[in-house]
Design a protein around this motif. Sequence first.
Motif, PDB file in Angstrom:
ATOM      1  N   THR A   1       0.795  -1.231   0.000  1.00  0.00           N
ATOM      2  CA  THR A   1       0.000   0.000   0.000  1.00  0.00           C
ATOM      3  C   THR A   1       0.831   1.287   0.000  1.00  0.00           C
ATOM      4  OG1 THR A   1      -1.910  -1.085   1.028  1.00  0.00           O
ATOM      5  CG2 THR A   1      -1.763   1.298   1.266  1.00  0.00           C
ATOM      6  N   PRO A   2       1.909   1.406   0.794  1.00  0.00           N
ATOM      7  CA  PRO A   2       2.670   2.667   0.767  1.00  0.00           C
ATOM      8  C   PRO A   2       3.264   3.010  -0.586  1.00  0.00           C
ATOM      9  CG  PRO A   2       3.217   1.386   2.721  1.00  0.00           C
ATOM     10  CD  PRO A   2       2.413   0.488   1.838  1.00  0.00           C
ATOM     11  N   HIS A   3       3.368   2.052  -1.504  1.00  0.00           N
ATOM     12  CA  HIS A   3       3.946   2.293  -2.823  1.00  0.00           C
ATOM     13  C   HIS A   3       2.891   2.609  -3.881  1.00  0.00           C
ATOM     14  CE1 HIS A   3       7.827   0.832  -1.370  1.00  0.00           C
ATOM     15  NE2 HIS A   3       7.170  -0.175  -0.825  1.00  0.00           N
ATOM     16  N   LEU A   4       1.623   2.679  -3.483  1.00  0.00           N
ATOM     17  CA  LEU A   4       0.534   2.847  -4.446  1.00  0.00           C
ATOM     18  C   LEU A   4      -0.226   4.142  -4.149  1.00  0.00           C
ATOM     19  CD1 LEU A   4      -0.749  -0.844  -4.427  1.00  0.00           C
ATOM     20  CD2 LEU A   4       0.710   0.241  -6.145  1.00  0.00           C
ATOM     21  N   PRO A   5       0.160   5.241  -4.778  1.00  0.00           N
ATOM     22  CA  PRO A   5      -0.500   6.530  -4.517  1.00  0.00           C
ATOM     23  C   PRO A   5      -1.999   6.504  -4.797  1.00  0.00           C
ATOM     24  CG  PRO A   5       1.547   6.845  -5.753  1.00  0.00           C
ATOM     25  CD  PRO A   5       1.284   5.369  -5.725  1.00  0.00           C
TER      26      PRO A   5
END
Length: 258
Positions: free
Chosen positions: A166-170
Motif C-alpha cells: 500500500t505505501p507504494h501505491l499513490p
Amino acid sequence: AVGVLLCAAMGIYGATALPMRSFFADLFMFRVLWWPGYANPVAWSLYHELLFYALMPLIAVVAGRRHLALFALLAIVAFVLADHPERNFGIWRFFMIGVLASELTSRLPVRWATATFVSGLIVGIFYMLMPQRMADVTSLVGLTVPRDDDAGLLLGLGCFLVLVATPHLPAVGRFLEAYPLRLFGMVSYSLYVTHLFFLQANYPDWRVLTQNLEFFGQFEPMPFWYLPVVFLPGMLFWAIVCYVAVERPGIALGKRLA
C-alpha cells in the motif's frame, strides 16, 4: 474506561457472578494479570494490544533495529508451529505480521507493488469464501485453518501483502483519503468500543443469538430500510460522539504527556 462505564450503565455487570469484582477487574485491566474472565465484551483484544505495545520497546531492544524483521518472522513461524484456533493466542500472529510488514515495505521493489497488492486482495477474498476447513491444503503440513478463526493463516498472509504494498501505491492512498473513508478510519476505534452497546440498546437479547441462531426467528423482521437508514447511521453517530468527546482529547493528552 468508557467501555466499562457503558457496561455498568447497561447492567451487564449485574448479570455476572461477581459484579463489583468484575467491574474493578475490567476498569484496571487486571486481565493482563490473569484475572479470570471479563464482562466488557469488546475488551478481549484490548488486553493483548496493551501487552503488545508494552512489550514492543523491549522486543526492539532485544532483537535490535536491524534484526526486527527476522525476529518477527521467527515469531510468526513459532506461532504457526504452535497452531491453535484460540483467538486470544492467534491475535499475536497479526501483531508480528504488522511488524514484519512495516519492516519489509521499504524493501519491496516499486514495480512489484501492484502485483503484491492484488495478490493480497485475492488471498483475502479466498479466505472469506473458502470452506470451513481447508483439509486438502492444510493436511499437507498438519495444520488446520478454520474459515471463521481470527488466527487464519491465509487472512494473515493477505493482510501482510496488502500492508507491504500500500505505501507504494499513490492511487490506493488517494482512495483511502476520500472523506467518507477517512471519517470512518478516524472513528473506527470508537466504533469498535461502542458498537456492541448500541446493539445491546436495540436488541437486549442479542447475546442469545450466539448460542441459538433460531432465537430471532420468532420476531418479525425490521423493514428493509431500517439497517441502512437507522441502525448503521445510529451506530456511526455514537462512534463520532465517542471520538469527539473521549478519543480525540485522549490522543491530545497522550501527545502532551509524551
